[in-house]
Design a protein around this motif. Structure first.
Motif, PDB file in Angstrom:
ATOM      1  N   ILE A  58      51.059  30.962  12.760  1.00 44.83           N
ATOM      2  CA  ILE A  58      52.245  30.426  13.435  1.00 44.83           C
ATOM      3  C   ILE A  58      51.828  29.320  14.395  1.00 44.83           C
ATOM      4  O   ILE A  58      52.526  28.342  14.576  1.00 44.83           O
ATOM      5  N   LEU A  59      50.622  29.498  14.984  1.00 43.64           N
ATOM      6  CA  LEU A  59      50.071  28.474  15.872  1.00 43.64           C
ATOM      7  C   LEU A  59      48.711  28.068  15.340  1.00 43.64           C
ATOM      8  O   LEU A  59      47.923  28.909  14.940  1.00 43.64           O
ATOM      9  N   ARG A  60      48.430  26.776  15.336  1.00 38.37           N
ATOM     10  CA  ARG A  60      47.088  26.343  14.944  1.00 38.37           C
ATOM     11  C   ARG A  60      46.709  25.107  15.748  1.00 38.37           C
ATOM     12  O   ARG A  60      47.424  24.100  15.748  1.00 38.37           O
ATOM     13  N   LEU A  61      45.592  25.231  16.488  1.00 37.93           N
ATOM     14  CA  LEU A  61      45.075  24.074  17.218  1.00 37.93           C
ATOM     15  C   LEU A  61      43.872  23.542  16.467  1.00 37.93           C
ATOM     16  O   LEU A  61      43.041  24.304  16.007  1.00 37.93           O
ATOM     17  N   GLU A  62      43.797  22.237  16.324  1.00 36.42           N
ATOM     18  CA  GLU A  62      42.641  21.608  15.677  1.00 36.42           C
ATOM     19  C   GLU A  62      41.992  20.653  16.661  1.00 36.42           C
ATOM     20  O   GLU A  62      42.557  19.617  17.005  1.00 36.42           O
ATOM     21  N   SER A  63      40.820  21.049  17.103  1.00 29.84           N
ATOM     22  CA  SER A  63      40.012  20.201  18.010  1.00 29.84           C
ATOM     23  C   SER A  63      40.836  19.594  19.128  1.00 29.84           C
ATOM     24  O   SER A  63      40.835  18.380  19.332  1.00 29.84           O
TER      25      SER A  63
END
Ligand SMILES: Nc1ncnc2c1ncn2[C@@H]1O[C@H](COP(=O)(O)OP(=O)(O)O)[C@@H](O)[C@H]1O
Ligand SMILES: [Mg+2]
Lengths: 212, 409
Positions: free
Chosen positions: A13-18
């Motif tokens: 549902i949440l995804r942080l990329e760098s």
């Protein structure tokens, strides 16, 4: 915060990329988040811990669409929200996210009911439905008899309950709570945590994720 | 968020700070009240001018002995009269644009009834006087040409003279008054006329035939009129025509050379009235403009307080943004607040202005005329002031960063 937390990534549902967040103070840049990547799935109840000043609030604000990352990307329910304009972010905050602050952040000289109604006001709900849902939410946090009380007529624990009711009233997918017990004594803190868990676990129709 | 909700939120914020809201609106209140009162009083003054000129008589021209170029407008006084009774007759009969004309001789003397005594203006004139001055009789009748020819001792009393000599409710017709110890029979009472444009009491007068006036009150010069000729033109449009025709006639009768100045002067009271009204209008506009400036100052007051309010409520703005308020919601909230302030100020100002105008009007004894268009313009203008001066603070609020706003102490 430099380490990445990665969970089993089936339905993120949440995804942080760098994600990096750097504060600029005059000539000095203060890195609060450096290259953070994380994934949180639906239904997760996640706690983020770290020393004071480690960037928890900065991260929460980005997750809550209150702030934007300096670089990196943030996917919320599959949609890249890291470069959206402020009004679109406001809409996402309104529908998708419930935020509980350390210092409650209730409107002063305003009744509990009206505080809880506030997200629904900006969501465009008619007055009748709004009041009904706000009363319901207040009842769920055990403040059915405090709807008319103003924030300054309530204890810290009660104020935080109102804030929780406000965070949940629009049935968001994500509940974010940034040190919700930071301003409370330990007994009240336990009650608040229990309440959050109970609310998220049992009573919300579709609890997707909660982060404290 | 619909307009009604925005309005309610704005109203609640204003009520929360009642005193401050009132003081902020005060600038607009005073500005609007001043504009309304100034215009109302100015219009009243204009109406008053028109009224008093029309009380002089309709389409009136006044012919005086003496030239205006030599001694100013009142050059005729004190010098030898140049207009004759024959001139009057010629004006009455030979000028097409003239409806009727009369002469007026006047002096102030003591008048006595049996037990009272009053100093009043005695007018010696001709029977046409009542028509020229559009002055009707409340009781009895006027005098006739035969009264003039016979030099009869008959008098027509103004209402004030009746009040002073006989009492307000008595009928003096048939009784007698003594003027300079000469008994006159009262044959009529004039209808009440009120104040003249010079603020004099029109009704404080007594009218007798001009022949009797010259014989018993003030010795005359036989041929010359020691007073003025009053002319009623056929219509308002014809007053300039009457003026030129009378000028030509009198120059011809007085055998004036082409390059000689007039030995008389003519005043057109209709023109004088409109000139005076134009003057009053100019002053009214000037005063209203000055008052409007104070409205602008009121607007700056609104901007000032709205800026303070935005700073004070930074946290509130942050909270609203955090739960989903968009820029335009915040913009609308503060803009509507400014608008409500200025509109309320405008409306209260209208009420206060009307009240002030009424007070002033009754103090001056003037009629008062509230102009609805000015009321409307004032309210719209104050709303505009609210929008214009509220826009900057409202924009400032709507552009706050949610995080920084929430962190604001
Ligand atoms: N607005 C800001 N301007 C400059 N530096 C900031 C700002 N907000 C936070 N920081 C810095 O970023 C770091 C992380 O802060 P924060 O996220 O509040 O930490 P935490 O919530 O874990 O205590 C800190 O070193 C703090 O000083
Ligand atoms: Mg923190």
């Amino acid at each position: 915060m430099k380490k990445g937390i990665t969970m089993a990534a089936s339905e993120a549902i949440l995804r942080l990329e760098s994600v990096t967040k750097t504060y600029q103070m005059g000539d000095v840049s203060v890195p609060a988040l450096v290259e953070v990547s994380l994934t949180i799935d639906e239904g997760d109840f996640v706690a983020i811990m770290g020393a004071s000043g480690s960037g928890k609030s900065t991260l929460m604000n980005i997750l809550g669409c209150l702030d934007r990352p300096t670089s990196g990307r943030y996917f919320l329910a599959g949609r890249d929200v890291s470069r959206l304009d402020r009004d679109t972010l406001a809409e996402i905050r309104n529908h998708t996210i419930g935020f509980v602050f350390q210092n409650f952040n209730l409107l002063a000289r305003t009744s509990a009911l009206e505080n809880v109604e506030l997200p629904l006001v900006y969501g465009g709900l008619p007055t009748r439905d709004r009041q009904a849902r706000a009363r319901e939410a207040l009842a769920r946090v055990g403040l059915a008899d405090r709807v008319a009380h103003h924030s300054n007529q309530m204890s810290g624990g009660q104020q935080q309950r109102v804030a929780i009711a406000r965070a949940m009233v629009s049935q968001p997918k994500i509940i974010l709570a940034d040190e919700p017990t930071g301003n409370l004594d330990s007994r009240t803190s336990q009650e608040i945590i229990a309440l959050l868990q109970a609310q998220i676990g049992a009573q919300l129709p579709s609890p997707e994720a909660a982060i404290i | 968020m619909n307009p009604a909700q925005t309005f309610r939120v704005a109203l609640r914020a204003l009520i929360r700070n009642k005193m401050r809201s009132f003081l902020t609106a005060l600038g607009v209140i005073i500005g609007v009240a001043a504009v309304i009162a100034m215009v109302a009083i100015g219009e009243g003054a204009k109406a008053r001018v028109a009224e008093s000129f029309s009380s002089m008589g309709s389409n009136l021209l006044i012919v005086m002995s003496g030239s205006t170029t030599r001694g100013g407008a009142f050059g005729g006084f004190g010098s030898m009269p140049t207009i004759t009774w024959d001139d009057l007759k010629a004006v009455q009969t030979e000028v097409p644009a003239v409806r009727t004309a009369t002469a007026e001789l006047r002096t102030t003397v003591q008048v006595q009834s049996e037990d009272q005594n009053w100093a009043t203006m005695v007018i010696g004139t001709t029977p046409e006087y009542f028509e020229v001055r559009s002055w009707s009789l409340a009781r009895g009748s006027g005098f006739t040409q035969s009264d003039v020819e016979g030099g009869n001792k008959v008098a027509i009393l103004g209402q004030t003279v009746v009040d002073k000599l006989f009492g307000s409710y008595s009928d003096p017709v048939g009784q007698s008054v003594r003027i300079k110890n000469v008994p006159f029979q009262v044959i009529g009472v004039l209808a009440k006329k009120g104040q003249s444009q010079m603020g004099q009491d029109n009704d404080d007068t007594l009218i007798i035939p001009q022949t009797t006036f010259q014989a018993k009150i003030r010795g005359g010069l036989q041929k010359y009129i020691q007073g003025i000729i009053m002319v009623s033109a056929v219509s308002t449009e014809d007053t300039p025509k009457a003026q030129t025709q009378i000028t030509d006639l009198l120059r011809d009768r007085h055998h004036l050379q082409a390059d000689a100045d007039n030995d008389f002067s003519i005043r057109n009271l209709t023109e004088l009235a409109s000139a005076m009204q134009a003057g009053v209008s100019t002053i009214t506009t000037l005063l209203a403009a000055i008052a409007a400036v104070s409205l602008l100052v009121g607007g700056i007051g609104i901007m000032n307080i709205m800026l303070v309010s935005v700073t004070e409520r930074t946290r509130e703005i942050g909270i609203r943004m955090a739960v989903g308020a968009k820029s335009r919601h915040i913009l609308a909230q503060f803009l509507v607040e400014a608008l409500v302030l200025s509109m309320a100020g405008g409306l209260i100002g209208v009420g206060l202005g009307v009240l002030a105008a009424q007070r002033l009007a009754s103090a001056f004894g003037w009629p008062m005329q509230i102009r609805l268009d000015i009321v409307l313009i004032s309210v719209i203008f104050s709303a505009l002031v609210g929008v214009v001066f509220g826009l900057y603070p409202a924009r400032k609020a709507s552009r706050l960063d949610p995080i920084e706003a929430l962190r604001f102490e």
